[in-house]
Design a protein around this motif. Structure first.
Motif, PDB file in Angstrom:
ATOM      1  N   LEU A   1      -5.060   5.645  -3.201  1.00 46.67           N
ATOM      2  CA  LEU A   1      -4.096   6.714  -2.940  1.00 46.67           C
ATOM      3  C   LEU A   1      -3.299   7.054  -4.201  1.00 46.67           C
ATOM      4  O   LEU A   1      -3.039   8.229  -4.485  1.00 46.67           O
ATOM      5  N   LEU A   2      -2.913   6.043  -4.952  1.00 47.01           N
ATOM      6  CA  LEU A   2      -2.138   6.265  -6.165  1.00 47.01           C
ATOM      7  C   LEU A   2      -2.940   6.984  -7.248  1.00 47.01           C
ATOM      8  O   LEU A   2      -2.377   7.654  -8.109  1.00 47.01           O
ATOM      9  N   GLU A   3      -4.287   6.873  -7.189  1.00 50.06           N
ATOM     10  CA  GLU A   3      -5.136   7.573  -8.153  1.00 50.06           C
ATOM     11  C   GLU A   3      -5.170   9.075  -7.899  1.00 50.06           C
ATOM     12  O   GLU A   3      -5.480   9.847  -8.796  1.00 50.06           O
ATOM     13  N   ASP A   4      -4.877   9.498  -6.670  1.00 50.93           N
ATOM     14  CA  ASP A   4      -4.868  10.932  -6.326  1.00 50.93           C
ATOM     15  C   ASP A   4      -3.539  11.262  -5.635  1.00 50.93           C
ATOM     16  O   ASP A   4      -3.495  11.526  -4.435  1.00 50.93           O
ATOM     17  N   PRO A   5      -2.450  11.236  -6.417  1.00 49.15           N
ATOM     18  CA  PRO A   5      -1.125  11.374  -5.801  1.00 49.15           C
ATOM     19  C   PRO A   5      -0.850  12.730  -5.146  1.00 49.15           C
ATOM     20  O   PRO A   5      -0.045  12.812  -4.227  1.00 49.15           O
ATOM     21  N   GLN A   6      -1.504  13.768  -5.580  1.00 50.80           N
ATOM     22  CA  GLN A   6      -1.253  15.094  -4.988  1.00 50.80           C
ATOM     23  C   GLN A   6      -2.132  15.371  -3.768  1.00 50.80           C
ATOM     24  O   GLN A   6      -1.948  16.388  -3.107  1.00 50.80           O
ATOM     25  N   GLY A   7      -3.027  14.477  -3.457  1.00 53.35           N
ATOM     26  CA  GLY A   7      -3.934  14.657  -2.325  1.00 53.35           C
ATOM     27  C   GLY A   7      -3.450  13.922  -1.088  1.00 53.35           C
ATOM     28  O   GLY A   7      -2.368  14.194  -0.551  1.00 53.35           O
ATOM     29  N   GLN A   8      -4.239  12.941  -0.656  1.00 53.63           N
ATOM     30  CA  GLN A   8      -3.948  12.212   0.573  1.00 53.63           C
ATOM     31  C   GLN A   8      -2.629  11.446   0.505  1.00 53.63           C
ATOM     32  O   GLN A   8      -1.929  11.320   1.510  1.00 53.63           O
ATOM     33  N   LEU A   9      -2.241  10.963  -0.679  1.00 55.78           N
ATOM     34  CA  LEU A   9      -0.981  10.230  -0.801  1.00 55.78           C
ATOM     35  C   LEU A   9       0.195  11.116  -0.395  1.00 55.78           C
ATOM     36  O   LEU A   9       1.055  10.709   0.383  1.00 55.78           O
ATOM     37  N   THR A  10       0.229  12.333  -0.902  1.00 53.82           N
ATOM     38  CA  THR A  10       1.306  13.263  -0.541  1.00 53.82           C
ATOM     39  C   THR A  10       1.275  13.578   0.947  1.00 53.82           C
ATOM     40  O   THR A  10       2.324  13.631   1.597  1.00 53.82           O
ATOM     41  N   ASP A  11       0.071  13.761   1.505  1.00 57.94           N
ATOM     42  CA  ASP A  11      -0.053  14.024   2.951  1.00 57.94           C
ATOM     43  C   ASP A  11       0.531  12.865   3.764  1.00 57.94           C
ATOM     44  O   ASP A  11       1.248  13.079   4.743  1.00 57.94           O
ATOM     45  N   ILE A  12       0.211  11.644   3.360  1.00 59.68           N
ATOM     46  CA  ILE A  12       0.703  10.466   4.081  1.00 59.68           C
ATOM     47  C   ILE A  12       2.214  10.339   3.940  1.00 59.68           C
ATOM     48  O   ILE A  12       2.930  10.125   4.927  1.00 59.68           O
ATOM     49  N   LEU A  13       2.722  10.486   2.725  1.00 56.82           N
ATOM     50  CA  LEU A  13       4.165  10.332   2.516  1.00 56.82           C
ATOM     51  C   LEU A  13       4.969  11.397   3.257  1.00 56.82           C
ATOM     52  O   LEU A  13       6.000  11.098   3.860  1.00 56.82           O
TER      53      LEU A  13
ATOM     54  N   ALA B   1       3.778  10.652  -6.432  1.00 57.72           N
ATOM     55  CA  ALA B   1       3.521  11.911  -5.733  1.00 57.72           C
ATOM     56  C   ALA B   1       4.521  13.007  -6.128  1.00 57.72           C
ATOM     57  O   ALA B   1       4.394  14.148  -5.679  1.00 57.72           O
ATOM     58  N   GLY B   2       5.499  12.650  -6.933  1.00 52.31           N
ATOM     59  CA  GLY B   2       6.481  13.644  -7.354  1.00 52.31           C
ATOM     60  C   GLY B   2       7.455  14.039  -6.261  1.00 52.31           C
ATOM     61  O   GLY B   2       7.997  15.151  -6.262  1.00 52.31           O
ATOM     62  N   LEU B   3       7.722  13.135  -5.330  1.00 54.61           N
ATOM     63  CA  LEU B   3       8.591  13.449  -4.190  1.00 54.61           C
ATOM     64  C   LEU B   3       9.994  12.859  -4.303  1.00 54.61           C
ATOM     65  O   LEU B   3      10.828  13.093  -3.431  1.00 54.61           O
TER      66      LEU B   3
ATOM     67  N   ALA C   1       4.990   4.992  -4.730  1.00 51.03           N
ATOM     68  CA  ALA C   1       4.195   6.097  -4.196  1.00 51.03           C
ATOM     69  C   ALA C   1       4.966   7.422  -4.264  1.00 51.03           C
ATOM     70  O   ALA C   1       4.398   8.459  -4.635  1.00 51.03           O
ATOM     71  N   LEU C   2       6.256   7.388  -3.915  1.00 53.65           N
ATOM     72  CA  LEU C   2       7.074   8.607  -3.991  1.00 53.65           C
ATOM     73  C   LEU C   2       7.156   9.119  -5.420  1.00 53.65           C
ATOM     74  O   LEU C   2       7.088  10.330  -5.667  1.00 53.65           O
TER      75      LEU C   2
ATOM     76  N   PHE D   1      10.854   7.741   8.034  1.00 59.34           N
ATOM     77  CA  PHE D   1      10.298   6.552   8.664  1.00 59.34           C
ATOM     78  C   PHE D   1       9.662   5.769   7.518  1.00 59.34           C
ATOM     79  O   PHE D   1       8.573   6.101   7.048  1.00 59.34           O
ATOM     80  N   ALA D   2      10.378   4.758   7.023  1.00 62.85           N
ATOM     81  CA  ALA D   2      10.009   4.067   5.793  1.00 62.85           C
ATOM     82  C   ALA D   2       9.211   2.800   6.053  1.00 62.85           C
ATOM     83  O   ALA D   2       9.752   1.815   6.573  1.00 62.85           O
ATOM     84  N   PRO D   3       7.929   2.803   5.673  1.00 66.68           N
ATOM     85  CA  PRO D   3       7.138   1.574   5.817  1.00 66.68           C
ATOM     86  C   PRO D   3       7.526   0.554   4.742  1.00 66.68           C
ATOM     87  O   PRO D   3       7.766   0.900   3.594  1.00 66.68           O
ATOM     88  N   THR D   4       7.584  -0.687   5.145  1.00 64.95           N
ATOM     89  CA  THR D   4       7.928  -1.780   4.235  1.00 64.95           C
ATOM     90  C   THR D   4       6.750  -2.083   3.308  1.00 64.95           C
ATOM     91  O   THR D   4       5.624  -1.605   3.512  1.00 64.95           O
ATOM     92  N   ASP D   5       7.003  -2.918   2.316  1.00 68.57           N
ATOM     93  CA  ASP D   5       5.924  -3.374   1.446  1.00 68.57           C
ATOM     94  C   ASP D   5       4.844  -4.076   2.266  1.00 68.57           C
ATOM     95  O   ASP D   5       3.650  -3.908   2.006  1.00 68.57           O
ATOM     96  N   GLU D   6       5.269  -4.856   3.268  1.00 73.47           N
ATOM     97  CA  GLU D   6       4.290  -5.547   4.133  1.00 73.47           C
ATOM     98  C   GLU D   6       3.396  -4.554   4.864  1.00 73.47           C
ATOM     99  O   GLU D   6       2.210  -4.810   5.077  1.00 73.47           O
ATOM    100  N   ALA D   7       3.962  -3.416   5.260  1.00 65.32           N
ATOM    101  CA  ALA D   7       3.167  -2.388   5.945  1.00 65.32           C
ATOM    102  C   ALA D   7       2.073  -1.852   5.017  1.00 65.32           C
ATOM    103  O   ALA D   7       0.924  -1.672   5.440  1.00 65.32           O
ATOM    104  N   PHE D   8       2.431  -1.629   3.759  1.00 63.17           N
ATOM    105  CA  PHE D   8       1.423  -1.167   2.797  1.00 63.17           C
ATOM    106  C   PHE D   8       0.388  -2.251   2.529  1.00 63.17           C
ATOM    107  O   PHE D   8      -0.803  -1.955   2.384  1.00 63.17           O
ATOM    108  N   GLU D   9       0.823  -3.517   2.480  1.00 65.45           N
ATOM    109  CA  GLU D   9      -0.107  -4.624   2.246  1.00 65.45           C
ATOM    110  C   GLU D   9      -1.100  -4.779   3.386  1.00 65.45           C
ATOM    111  O   GLU D   9      -2.209  -5.297   3.184  1.00 65.45           O
TER     112      GLU D   9
END
Length: 179
Positions: free
Chosen positions: A98-110, A65-67, A61-62, A80-88
């Motif tokens: 989220l990965l389809e729109d990395p500059q939108g909500q994904l960046t906000d969440i990260l 999102a270009g982060l 995700a990072l 505050f790093a969520p684990t793979d299980e947290a994403f699952e």
């Protein structure tokens, strides 16, 4: 007693004499693990998370999102790093969307998972808030048993130091409040 000193002095002098390789070997043996620890401590936040092996979704995700370059930068940052299980645990299809729109909500969440500065667990207090990189606050709560929460996420591992900040592992993906 004087006889013991007379007998002991020649042994001390002999031990401290020309036989220098022994202290050098001892010094080298004790320095090697310290060098390994220093090298490990020199990893930045991204590399520390990647090496841990439980943050592949976060790393992906990072990257999307270009982060990555930002979190490899000087910092310091608290992540505050969520684990793979947290994403699952997110609803099915959420990560993909989220990965389809990395500059939108994904960046906000990260960016909601990142606080400027290095905040160790000893710096936390019950009820404190911290402003994240995305501009929204997270609230820290500390239960009577010492369990630390960031909003609704439990900190499962704290104070993982990196060269440019610190990581606190959480069991839930933080979602910023809707505006």
């Amino acid at each position: 007693m004087a006889a013991m000193l007379i007998v002991a002095v020649p042994f001390l002098v002999a031990a401290c004499g020309d036989d220098e390789p022994e202290p050098a070997e001892t010094t080298e043996a004790t320095e090697e693990p310290m060098e390994e620890e220093t090298d490990a401590a020199m990893l930045d936040i991204v590399d520390t998370a990647v090496e841990a092996g439980d943050f592949t979704t976060l790393a992906t995700a990072l990257t999307e999102a270009g982060l990555v370059d930002t979190l490899k930068g000087e910092g310091p940052y608290t992540v505050f790093a969520p684990t793979d299980e947290a994403f699952e645990a997110l609803p099915e299809g959420t990560v993909e969307a989220l990965l389809e729109d990395p500059q939108g909500q994904l960046t906000d969440i990260l960016t909601y998972h990142v606080v400027p500065g290095k905040v160790m667990s000893t710096d936390l207090s019950d009820g404190m808030t911290a402003t994240t990189v995305n501009g929204e606050d997270v609230t820290i709560t500390i239960a009577e048993d010492g369990t630390v929460m960031v909003n609704d996420a439990t900190v499962v591992a704290a104070d993982i130091e990196a060269s440019n900040g610190v990581i606190h592992v959480i069991d839930t993906v933080l979602i910023p409040p809707e505006e």
